[in-house]
Design an enzyme around this catalytic site. Structure first.
Site, PDB file in Angstrom:
ATOM      1  N   LYS A  46      28.768  40.330  33.376  1.00 21.73           N
ATOM      2  CA  LYS A  46      29.575  39.695  32.316  1.00 21.73           C
ATOM      3  C   LYS A  46      29.293  38.185  32.298  1.00 21.73           C
ATOM      4  CE  LYS A  46      32.251  41.183  29.863  1.00 21.73           C
ATOM      5  NZ  LYS A  46      32.117  41.792  28.492  1.00 21.73           N
ATOM      6  N   TYR A 104      29.490  44.033  38.246  1.00 16.45           N
ATOM      7  CA  TYR A 104      30.130  43.979  36.917  1.00 16.45           C
ATOM      8  C   TYR A 104      30.365  42.526  36.505  1.00 16.45           C
ATOM      9  CZ  TYR A 104      34.049  43.603  33.662  1.00 16.45           C
ATOM     10  OH  TYR A 104      34.863  43.224  32.621  1.00 16.45           O
ATOM     11  N   THR A 112      35.767  38.299  30.612  1.00 17.91           N
ATOM     12  CA  THR A 112      36.757  38.567  31.648  1.00 17.91           C
ATOM     13  C   THR A 112      36.984  37.355  32.549  1.00 17.91           C
ATOM     14  OG1 THR A 112      37.076  39.868  33.676  1.00 17.91           O
ATOM     15  CG2 THR A 112      34.832  39.551  32.980  1.00 17.91           C
ATOM     16  N   ASP A 113      38.154  37.324  33.204  1.00 13.49           N
ATOM     17  CA  ASP A 113      38.406  36.261  34.191  1.00 13.49           C
ATOM     18  C   ASP A 113      37.605  36.471  35.478  1.00 13.49           C
ATOM     19  OD1 ASP A 113      39.794  38.422  35.267  1.00 13.49           O
ATOM     20  OD2 ASP A 113      41.737  37.405  35.400  1.00 13.49           O
ATOM     21  N   GLU A 114      37.015  37.685  35.631  1.00 13.62           N
ATOM     22  CA  GLU A 114      36.284  37.962  36.880  1.00 13.62           C
ATOM     23  C   GLU A 114      35.045  37.088  37.033  1.00 13.62           C
ATOM     24  OE1 GLU A 114      35.838  41.834  38.351  1.00 13.62           O
ATOM     25  OE2 GLU A 114      37.720  42.543  37.497  1.00 13.62           O
TER      26      GLU A 114
HETATM   27  P1  NAD Z   1      36.165  50.352  28.272  1.00 15.61           P
HETATM   28  O1  NAD Z   1      35.268  50.728  29.406  1.00 15.61           O
HETATM   29  O2  NAD Z   1      37.468  51.031  28.120  1.00 15.61           O
HETATM   30  O3  NAD Z   1      35.383  50.559  26.890  1.00 15.61           O
HETATM   31  C1  NAD Z   1      34.052  50.166  26.712  1.00 15.61           C
HETATM   32  C2  NAD Z   1      33.577  50.743  25.383  1.00 15.61           C
HETATM   33  O4  NAD Z   1      32.219  50.319  25.188  1.00 15.61           O
HETATM   34  C3  NAD Z   1      33.563  52.277  25.344  1.00 15.61           C
HETATM   35  O5  NAD Z   1      34.081  52.740  24.119  1.00 15.61           O
HETATM   36  C4  NAD Z   1      32.085  52.625  25.462  1.00 15.61           C
HETATM   37  O6  NAD Z   1      31.746  53.854  24.826  1.00 15.61           O
HETATM   38  C5  NAD Z   1      31.418  51.441  24.794  1.00 15.61           C
HETATM   39  N1  NAD Z   1      30.060  51.214  25.281  1.00 15.61           N
HETATM   40  C6  NAD Z   1      29.642  51.144  26.573  1.00 15.61           C
HETATM   41  N2  NAD Z   1      28.307  50.955  26.612  1.00 15.61           N
HETATM   42  C7  NAD Z   1      27.891  50.880  25.320  1.00 15.61           C
HETATM   43  C8  NAD Z   1      26.611  50.666  24.718  1.00 15.61           C
HETATM   44  N3  NAD Z   1      25.512  50.527  25.455  1.00 15.61           N
HETATM   45  N4  NAD Z   1      26.537  50.622  23.363  1.00 15.61           N
HETATM   46  C9  NAD Z   1      27.664  50.782  22.609  1.00 15.61           C
HETATM   47  N5  NAD Z   1      28.884  50.999  23.132  1.00 15.61           N
HETATM   48  C10 NAD Z   1      28.991  51.037  24.471  1.00 15.61           C
HETATM   49  O7  NAD Z   1      36.334  48.783  28.381  1.00 15.61           O
HETATM   50  P2  NAD Z   1      37.620  47.891  28.075  1.00 15.61           P
HETATM   51  O8  NAD Z   1      38.486  47.884  29.256  1.00 15.61           O
HETATM   52  O9  NAD Z   1      38.148  48.264  26.767  1.00 15.61           O
HETATM   53  O10 NAD Z   1      36.926  46.454  27.977  1.00 15.61           O
HETATM   54  C11 NAD Z   1      36.383  46.000  26.747  1.00 15.61           C
HETATM   55  C12 NAD Z   1      35.764  44.639  26.961  1.00 15.61           C
HETATM   56  O11 NAD Z   1      36.751  43.723  27.425  1.00 15.61           O
HETATM   57  C13 NAD Z   1      34.638  44.618  27.978  1.00 15.61           C
HETATM   58  O12 NAD Z   1      33.646  43.750  27.523  1.00 15.61           O
HETATM   59  C14 NAD Z   1      35.300  44.064  29.234  1.00 15.61           C
HETATM   60  O13 NAD Z   1      34.369  43.385  30.027  1.00 15.61           O
HETATM   61  C15 NAD Z   1      36.328  43.135  28.642  1.00 15.61           C
HETATM   62  N6  NAD Z   1      37.546  42.920  29.453  1.00 15.61           N
HETATM   63  C16 NAD Z   1      38.255  43.983  29.940  1.00 15.61           C
HETATM   64  C17 NAD Z   1      39.431  43.745  30.636  1.00 15.61           C
HETATM   65  C18 NAD Z   1      40.279  44.888  31.177  1.00 15.61           C
HETATM   66  O14 NAD Z   1      41.244  44.635  31.893  1.00 15.61           O
HETATM   67  N7  NAD Z   1      39.990  46.144  30.846  1.00 15.61           N
HETATM   68  C19 NAD Z   1      39.877  42.439  30.855  1.00 15.61           C
HETATM   69  C20 NAD Z   1      39.117  41.383  30.343  1.00 15.61           C
HETATM   70  C21 NAD Z   1      37.954  41.640  29.631  1.00 15.61           C
HETATM   71  O1  DAU Z   2      40.296  40.851  35.572  1.00 11.71           O
HETATM   72  C1  DAU Z   2      39.808  41.498  34.432  1.00 11.71           C
HETATM   73  C2  DAU Z   2      39.135  42.783  34.847  1.00 11.71           C
HETATM   74  O2  DAU Z   2      40.185  43.682  35.186  1.00 11.71           O
HETATM   75  C3  DAU Z   2      38.256  43.389  33.762  1.00 11.71           C
HETATM   76  O3  DAU Z   2      37.183  42.533  33.512  1.00 11.71           O
HETATM   77  C4  DAU Z   2      37.722  44.760  34.194  1.00 11.71           C
HETATM   78  O4  DAU Z   2      36.989  45.355  33.139  1.00 11.71           O
HETATM   79  C5  DAU Z   2      38.895  45.631  34.549  1.00 11.71           C
HETATM   80  O5  DAU Z   2      38.430  46.872  35.044  1.00 11.71           O
HETATM   81  C6  DAU Z   2      39.767  44.955  35.610  1.00 11.71           C
HETATM   82  O6  DAU Z   2      39.047  44.847  36.853  1.00 11.71           O
HETATM   83  P1  DAU Z   2      39.785  45.126  38.254  1.00 11.71           P
HETATM   84  O7  DAU Z   2      38.767  45.475  39.257  1.00 11.71           O
HETATM   85  O8  DAU Z   2      40.736  44.040  38.596  1.00 11.71           O
HETATM   86  O9  DAU Z   2      40.669  46.418  37.814  1.00 11.71           O
HETATM   87  P2  DAU Z   2      40.985  47.782  38.557  1.00 11.71           P
HETATM   88  O10 DAU Z   2      42.027  48.452  37.735  1.00 11.71           O
HETATM   89  O11 DAU Z   2      39.763  48.547  38.887  1.00 11.71           O
HETATM   90  O12 DAU Z   2      41.644  47.292  39.897  1.00 11.71           O
HETATM   91  C7  DAU Z   2      42.778  46.440  39.915  1.00 11.71           C
HETATM   92  C8  DAU Z   2      43.096  46.124  41.365  1.00 11.71           C
HETATM   93  O13 DAU Z   2      43.548  47.328  42.009  1.00 11.71           O
HETATM   94  C9  DAU Z   2      41.893  45.656  42.169  1.00 11.71           C
HETATM   95  O14 DAU Z   2      42.322  44.679  43.110  1.00 11.71           O
HETATM   96  C10 DAU Z   2      41.423  46.915  42.898  1.00 11.71           C
HETATM   97  C11 DAU Z   2      42.721  47.669  43.120  1.00 11.71           C
HETATM   98  N1  DAU Z   2      42.601  49.151  43.151  1.00 11.71           N
HETATM   99  C12 DAU Z   2      41.978  49.755  42.104  1.00 11.71           C
HETATM  100  C13 DAU Z   2      41.843  51.137  42.082  1.00 11.71           C
HETATM  101  C14 DAU Z   2      41.140  51.824  40.942  1.00 11.71           C
HETATM  102  C15 DAU Z   2      43.164  49.875  44.180  1.00 11.71           C
HETATM  103  O15 DAU Z   2      43.764  49.323  45.124  1.00 11.71           O
HETATM  104  N2  DAU Z   2      43.026  51.237  44.168  1.00 11.71           N
HETATM  105  C16 DAU Z   2      42.379  51.895  43.173  1.00 11.71           C
HETATM  106  O16 DAU Z   2      42.290  53.147  43.230  1.00 11.71           O
END
Ligand code: NAD
Ligand code: DAU
Length: 392
Positions: free
Chosen positions: A188, A184, A158-160
């Site tokens: 990562k 989180y 992630t970019d975080e």
């Molecule tokens: P998600 O939470 O939707 O899915 C995570 C999946 O991992 C689920 O299917 C869960 O059952 C599985 N999982 C969790 N713990 C596990 C374990 N111990 N063993 C096996 N499986 C397990 O997550 P996502 O949003 O699809 O993100 C996927 C990946 O991409 C993550 O590594 C996250 O850090 C990264 N990522 C997410 C975003 C985003 O915006 N969602 C952005 C950049 C990177």
């Molecule tokens: O940047 C990549 C990341 O993006 C991934 O690594 C994470 O897995 C993914 O969850 C996401 O993280 P964020 O914290 O940015 O996403 P989230 O959707 O939780 O929140 C997006 C923005 O919105 C953040 O600034 C918090 C804000 N927010 C979120 C929720 C859930 C609100 O203002 N209200 C809310 O109820």
């Protein structure tokens, strides 16, 4: 090619598997523990697909992972399994360290042992790179030879990990120093460091990608965009943290899936690629766009309706340690590997709203008792602040 995908029942993992199988690019073994975030219903029709296997395995379980590698003998690993929600990491960081750090270490150890057991004799010239369906040409692939040389461990991050970006600062590049803010992001970052160490110390052939915020179909409604779409459709408050001025870069999940495939195919071993959507928006802009799109739909529907969905916006107590801005400089993947996002944010958002409207059954099933408990735990303690413009 057979790819072992971890976390394939989650939001991005399921998009990746749908992408790979719809185009017949690779066979897939999906290793997923099915936590609250994992949902086999995000992989419709795949139970009938002869090129797809599901293994309900926790990546913290080493013996089970060894058995999966032995049984399936994958050519590559794409590691997405993780605890992924920042707010959950604030309320309960332990499982983030367990899964994201210890689980990744476990997977690395098993993949290393497996990779070094692969045949190091060439089995002929490399196959031509598979088409991705996009209009731009891919550069020619390197002439890889033996199964051991072909093996890849692709770590999806992630970019975080780069932390809080000042408003005037240039976007994150692959050499921006790590400065994670939330539990989180720290977990990562730790996993990224482990992956790099496994490459440098043991020679594991890794590629790493760091991506910005994804949105699109099948996203669990704890994250900003699906939460706001579903709350707005139900006439519930739209809780914006702080002043709603935080900035994120948004990428459609199908663009991310394609980028991951391109990096796996063409990425240089040991190299990191940032992936972004070139779509920086404040949270307020995102939520207002959702409201306006829903208003427009209602206006078009017979009978219309009164008031704007914007009236549901409420400003609530901020997320502790909340990063103000993330932005991705994705010039490396664009110039070296030829990938670029295909969706504009506005079109992708409109399509995503339509998907949630069209899939009430998927939504209803994920909004189970456990989901309601999470909403209560995360939002009950957040008082509405004076910045509220909600009228409802
Ligand atoms: P998600 O939470 O939707 O899915 C995570 C999946 O991992 C689920 O299917 C869960 O059952 C599985 N999982 C969790 N713990 C596990 C374990 N111990 N063993 C096996 N499986 C397990 O997550 P996502 O949003 O699809 O993100 C996927 C990946 O991409 C993550 O590594 C996250 O850090 C990264 N990522 C997410 C975003 C985003 O915006 N969602 C952005 C950049 C990177
Ligand atoms: O940047 C990549 C990341 O993006 C991934 O690594 C994470 O897995 C993914 O969850 C996401 O993280 P964020 O914290 O940015 O996403 P989230 O959707 O939780 O929140 C997006 C923005 O919105 C953040 O600034 C918090 C804000 N927010 C979120 C929720 C859930 C609100 O203002 N209200 C809310 O109820």
């Amino acid at each position: 090619m057979k790819i072992l995908v971890t976390g394939g029942a989650g939001f991005i993992g399921s998009a990746l598997i749908r992408f790979l199988r719809a185009r017949q690019l690779a066979e897939v073994v999906n290793v997923d523990a099915l936590t609250y975030a994992g949902n086999p219903e995000s992989l419709p029709g795949l139970d009938m697909d002869p090129g797809y296997w599901f293994e309900k395995v926790d990546i913290r379980d080493r013996a089970a992972l060894e058995r999966v590698f032995r049984d399936h003998r994958p050519d590559a690993v794409m590691h997405l399994a993780a605890e992924s929600h920042v707010d959950r990491s604030i309320l309960g960081p332990e499982v983030f360290v367990d899964t994201n750090v210890v689980g990744t270490q476990n997977l690395l150890a098993v993949a290393r042992e497996y990779g070094s057991s692969l045949d190091d004799r060439s089995d002929g010239p490399a196959a031509a790179p598979a088409a991705t369906g996009q209009a731009y040409p891919l550069p020619p692939g390197p002439a890889v030879a033996s199964p051991r040389e072909r093996f890849r461990f692709h770590h999806i991050s992630t970019d975080e990990v780069y932390g809080d970006l000042p408003l005037e600062a240039p976007a994150f590049t692959e050499s921006t120093p790590y400065a994670p803010s939330s539990p989180y992001a720290a977990s990562k970052a730790a996993s990224d460091h482990l992956v790099r160490a496994w490459h440098r110390t043991y020679g594991l052939p890794v590629v790493v990608t760091n991506c910005s915020n994804n949105y699109g179909p099948y996203q669990f409604p704890e994250k900003l965009i699906p939460l706001m779409i579903l709350n707005a459709m139900a006439g519930k408050p739209l809780p914006l943290y702080g002043d709603g001025g935080q900035i994120r870069d948004w990428l459609h999940v199908e663009d991310h899936a394609e980028a991951l495939w391109v990096v796996l195919q063409r990425g240089e071993v040991g190299r990191t690629y940032n992936i972004g959507g070139d779509a920086e928006r404040t949270n307020r802009q995102v939520v207002e766009a959702i409201c306006d799109m829903l208003d427009a739909r209602r206006g078009q529907a017979a009978g219309g309706g009164s008031g704007s969905h914007r009236d549901l916006i409420q400003y609530v107590a901020d997320r502790p340690g909340h990063d103000r801005r993330y932005a991705i400089d994705s010039r490396r993947i664009q110039s070296e590997l030829g990938w670029r996002p295909a969706h504009s944010f506005e079109a992708g958002l409109r399509e995503t709203i339509q998907w949630y409207i069209d899939h009430p059954q998927w939504v209803q099933r994920v909004q189970s008792g456990a989901y309601r408990e999470w909403i209560e735990a995360n939002y009950a303690g957040r008082e509405t602040t004076s910045a509220s413009i909600g009228r409802g």
